[in-house]
Write a protein that holds these residues in place. Structure first.
Motif, PDB file in Angstrom:
ATOM      1  N   GLY A 132     -29.808 -44.502 -32.498  1.00 60.27           N
ATOM      2  CA  GLY A 132     -28.936 -44.730 -33.639  1.00 60.27           C
ATOM      3  C   GLY A 132     -29.154 -43.783 -34.796  1.00 60.27           C
ATOM      4  O   GLY A 132     -30.219 -43.195 -34.947  1.00 60.27           O
ATOM      5  N   THR A 133     -28.112 -43.656 -35.603  1.00 61.34           N
ATOM      6  CA  THR A 133     -28.179 -42.875 -36.831  1.00 61.34           C
ATOM      7  C   THR A 133     -27.468 -43.666 -37.925  1.00 61.34           C
ATOM      8  O   THR A 133     -26.409 -44.260 -37.693  1.00 61.34           O
ATOM      9  CB  THR A 133     -27.541 -41.481 -36.638  1.00 61.34           C
ATOM     10  N   LEU A 134     -28.068 -43.691 -39.107  1.00 59.84           N
ATOM     11  CA  LEU A 134     -27.554 -44.523 -40.188  1.00 59.84           C
ATOM     12  C   LEU A 134     -26.459 -43.813 -40.970  1.00 59.84           C
ATOM     13  O   LEU A 134     -26.630 -42.670 -41.404  1.00 59.84           O
ATOM     14  CB  LEU A 134     -28.694 -44.907 -41.125  1.00 59.84           C
ATOM     15  N   VAL A 135     -25.358 -44.509 -41.141  1.00 61.14           N
ATOM     16  CA  VAL A 135     -24.258 -44.036 -41.977  1.00 61.14           C
ATOM     17  C   VAL A 135     -24.105 -45.015 -43.137  1.00 61.14           C
ATOM     18  O   VAL A 135     -23.940 -46.212 -42.918  1.00 61.14           O
ATOM     19  CB  VAL A 135     -22.945 -43.959 -41.173  1.00 61.14           C
ATOM     20  N   THR A 136     -24.181 -44.477 -44.347  1.00 60.03           N
ATOM     21  CA  THR A 136     -24.024 -45.305 -45.539  1.00 60.03           C
ATOM     22  C   THR A 136     -22.868 -44.757 -46.364  1.00 60.03           C
ATOM     23  O   THR A 136     -22.870 -43.570 -46.724  1.00 60.03           O
ATOM     24  CB  THR A 136     -25.306 -45.304 -46.388  1.00 60.03           C
ATOM     25  N   VAL A 137     -21.908 -45.614 -46.647  1.00 62.10           N
ATOM     26  CA  VAL A 137     -20.736 -45.207 -47.418  1.00 62.10           C
ATOM     27  C   VAL A 137     -20.773 -45.946 -48.747  1.00 62.10           C
ATOM     28  O   VAL A 137     -20.709 -47.177 -48.786  1.00 62.10           O
ATOM     29  CB  VAL A 137     -19.434 -45.518 -46.670  1.00 62.10           C
ATOM     30  N   SER A 138     -20.871 -45.175 -49.817  1.00 59.98           N
ATOM     31  CA  SER A 138     -20.946 -45.781 -51.142  1.00 59.98           C
ATOM     32  C   SER A 138     -19.546 -45.933 -51.736  1.00 59.98           C
ATOM     33  O   SER A 138     -18.653 -45.124 -51.479  1.00 59.98           O
ATOM     34  CB  SER A 138     -21.810 -44.922 -52.060  1.00 59.98           C
ATOM     35  N   SER A 139     -19.388 -46.974 -52.546  1.00 63.03           N
ATOM     36  CA  SER A 139     -18.067 -47.226 -53.150  1.00 63.03           C
ATOM     37  C   SER A 139     -17.919 -46.508 -54.483  1.00 63.03           C
ATOM     38  O   SER A 139     -18.856 -45.974 -55.034  1.00 63.03           O
ATOM     39  CB  SER A 139     -17.883 -48.730 -53.345  1.00 63.03           C
TER      40      SER A 139
ATOM     41  N   ALA B  26     -23.225 -48.667 -41.427  1.00 60.12           N
ATOM     42  CA  ALA B  26     -23.858 -49.261 -40.249  1.00 60.12           C
ATOM     43  C   ALA B  26     -24.771 -48.231 -39.605  1.00 60.12           C
ATOM     44  O   ALA B  26     -24.730 -47.038 -39.940  1.00 60.12           O
ATOM     45  CB  ALA B  26     -22.803 -49.721 -39.242  1.00 60.12           C
ATOM     46  N   ILE B  27     -25.543 -48.702 -38.651  1.00 66.21           N
ATOM     47  CA  ILE B  27     -26.234 -47.797 -37.740  1.00 66.21           C
ATOM     48  C   ILE B  27     -25.267 -47.535 -36.585  1.00 66.21           C
ATOM     49  O   ILE B  27     -24.743 -48.481 -35.985  1.00 66.21           O
ATOM     50  CB  ILE B  27     -27.542 -48.398 -37.222  1.00 66.21           C
TER      51      ILE B  27
END
Length: 124
Positions: A117-124, A92-93
């Motif tokens: 905001g800052t973007l957080v991306t969590v890969s599986s 999410a942001i």
């Protein structure tokens, strides 16, 4: 002019950790409670965590309880969100926000000031 600037977002694998920071200027930071919210693609902005002006009281969304820790350093005018055991659904942001309300606010519409905001991306 009040400014709230988030940093620390990025791409991380599931199970990893990130630490977000929120640098605040233009207000007496120690007089404001601070919260973190997030907005995933196609979803509404949701509450993540909030901390009182003193740092002595905190409250978390059930979805992050036990994994995320909110904190603040009033001497540095900075708030933090330590995120551990990250999951793809945490993508999410992430926004920091501030309110002068004395109680712990969990609703976005009751926050006075917002970062971009800052973007957080969590890969599986």
């Amino acid at each position: 002019q009040v400014q709230m600037v988030e940093s620390g977002g990025g791409l991380v694998e599931a199970g990893g950790s990130l630490r977000l920071s929120c640098a605040v200027s233009g207000v007496t930071f120690s007089r404001y409670a601070m919260g973190w919210f997030r907005q995933a693609p196609g979803k509404e902005r949701e509450f993540v965590a909030v901390i009182s002006w003193s740092g002595r009281a905190t409250h978390y969304a059930d979805s992050v309880k036990g994994r995320f820790t909110i904190s603040r350093d009033n001497a540095k005018n900075t708030g933090y969100l330590e995120m551990n055991s990250l999951k793809p659904e945490d993508t999410a942001i992430y926004y920091c926000a501030a309110t002068s309300a004395q109680e712990l606010i969990t609703t976005a519409e009751d926050m006075y000031y917002w970062g971009k905001g800052t973007l957080v991306t969590v890969s599986s």
